[in-house]
Design a protein around this motif. Structure first.
Motif, PDB file in Angstrom:
ATOM      1  N   LYS A   1     -38.732  14.285  38.133  1.00  0.00           N
ATOM      2  CA  LYS A   1     -39.710  14.455  36.970  1.00  0.00           C
ATOM      3  C   LYS A   1     -39.263  13.255  35.867  1.00  0.00           C
ATOM      4  O   LYS A   1     -40.376  12.868  35.102  1.00  0.00           O
ATOM      5  N   ALA A   2     -38.005  13.007  35.498  1.00  0.00           N
ATOM      6  CA  ALA A   2     -37.877  11.937  34.635  1.00  0.00           C
ATOM      7  C   ALA A   2     -38.434  10.537  34.958  1.00  0.00           C
ATOM      8  O   ALA A   2     -38.881   9.996  33.993  1.00  0.00           O
TER       9      ALA A   2
ATOM     10  N   MET B   1     -24.651  15.181  29.808  1.00  0.00           N
ATOM     11  CA  MET B   1     -24.838  16.091  31.133  1.00  0.00           C
ATOM     12  C   MET B   1     -23.895  17.166  31.053  1.00  0.00           C
ATOM     13  O   MET B   1     -22.619  16.773  31.040  1.00  0.00           O
TER      14      MET B   1
ATOM     15  N   PRO C   1     -35.145  17.507  38.696  1.00  0.00           N
ATOM     16  CA  PRO C   1     -35.142  16.490  37.446  1.00  0.00           C
ATOM     17  C   PRO C   1     -35.211  15.183  37.441  1.00  0.00           C
ATOM     18  O   PRO C   1     -35.855  14.385  36.534  1.00  0.00           O
ATOM     19  N   ALA C   2     -34.565  14.324  38.429  1.00  0.00           N
ATOM     20  CA  ALA C   2     -34.593  12.936  38.537  1.00  0.00           C
ATOM     21  C   ALA C   2     -36.130  12.410  38.839  1.00  0.00           C
ATOM     22  O   ALA C   2     -36.606  11.307  38.164  1.00  0.00           O
TER      23      ALA C   2
ATOM     24  N   LEU D   1     -25.772  17.346  41.121  1.00  0.00           N
ATOM     25  CA  LEU D   1     -26.105  15.900  41.092  1.00  0.00           C
ATOM     26  C   LEU D   1     -25.160  15.276  41.954  1.00  0.00           C
ATOM     27  O   LEU D   1     -25.753  14.610  43.174  1.00  0.00           O
TER      28      LEU D   1
ATOM     29  N   ASP E   1     -29.159  12.122  31.587  1.00  0.00           N
ATOM     30  CA  ASP E   1     -28.709  13.525  32.000  1.00  0.00           C
ATOM     31  C   ASP E   1     -29.401  13.718  33.456  1.00  0.00           C
ATOM     32  O   ASP E   1     -28.650  14.747  33.847  1.00  0.00           O
ATOM     33  N   THR E   2     -30.097  13.110  33.948  1.00  0.00           N
ATOM     34  CA  THR E   2     -30.534  13.381  35.243  1.00  0.00           C
ATOM     35  C   THR E   2     -29.793  12.471  36.285  1.00  0.00           C
ATOM     36  O   THR E   2     -30.100  12.486  37.303  1.00  0.00           O
TER      37      THR E   2
END
Length: 122
Positions: A38-39, A1, A35-36, A9, A85-86
């Motif tokens: 979406k993950a 990340m 993004p979290a 974040l 990464d999220t």
């Protein structure tokens, strides 16, 4: 990340916010947390996070995650990288294996954001 993504974040986790049923989500928080969400829209990543978060002792070795799926090691590694990464999980290499643990602050933030009013509320 990236450092910038980690900062976004951390900022989102520390500065966020009331449940979305109480007031609109600020744009910067939405940008940091999307993004979290979406993950977690991928079934394999949702299962991986569940396995990691519910692991006895709070962490689990990748060697215990991989056999649970009918996927190749590189595919599992990709999904775990997305979770890292999220900001949903942290990882630590120990010898030849990598151990994963959920980031409770991030999970709490997602839960707070999605908290629904009590069923008997108007």
């Amino acid at each position: 990340m990236s450092k910038q993504a980690a900062l976004r974040l951390d900022l989102a986790v520390t500065t966020c916010c009331a449940p979305l049923t109480q007031r609109p989500v600020p744009p910067e928080t939405a940008q940091a947390l999307a993004p979290a969400f979406k993950a977690l829209g991928d079934p394999v990543r949702l299962q991986l996070l569940s396995m990691i978060a519910s692991a006895e002792g709070g962490e689990i070795c990748v060697c215990d995650l991989t056999p649970a799926f009918d996927l190749t090691g590189p595919t599992i590694s990709h999904h775990l990288k997305v979770l890292r990464d999220t900001g949903l999980v942290d990882a630590e290499r120990r010898g030849t294996w990598v151990w994963y643990r959920a980031r409770p602050a991030m999970l709490r933030q997602l839960a707070v954001l999605l908290a629904a009013p009590p069923a008997d509320a108007p």
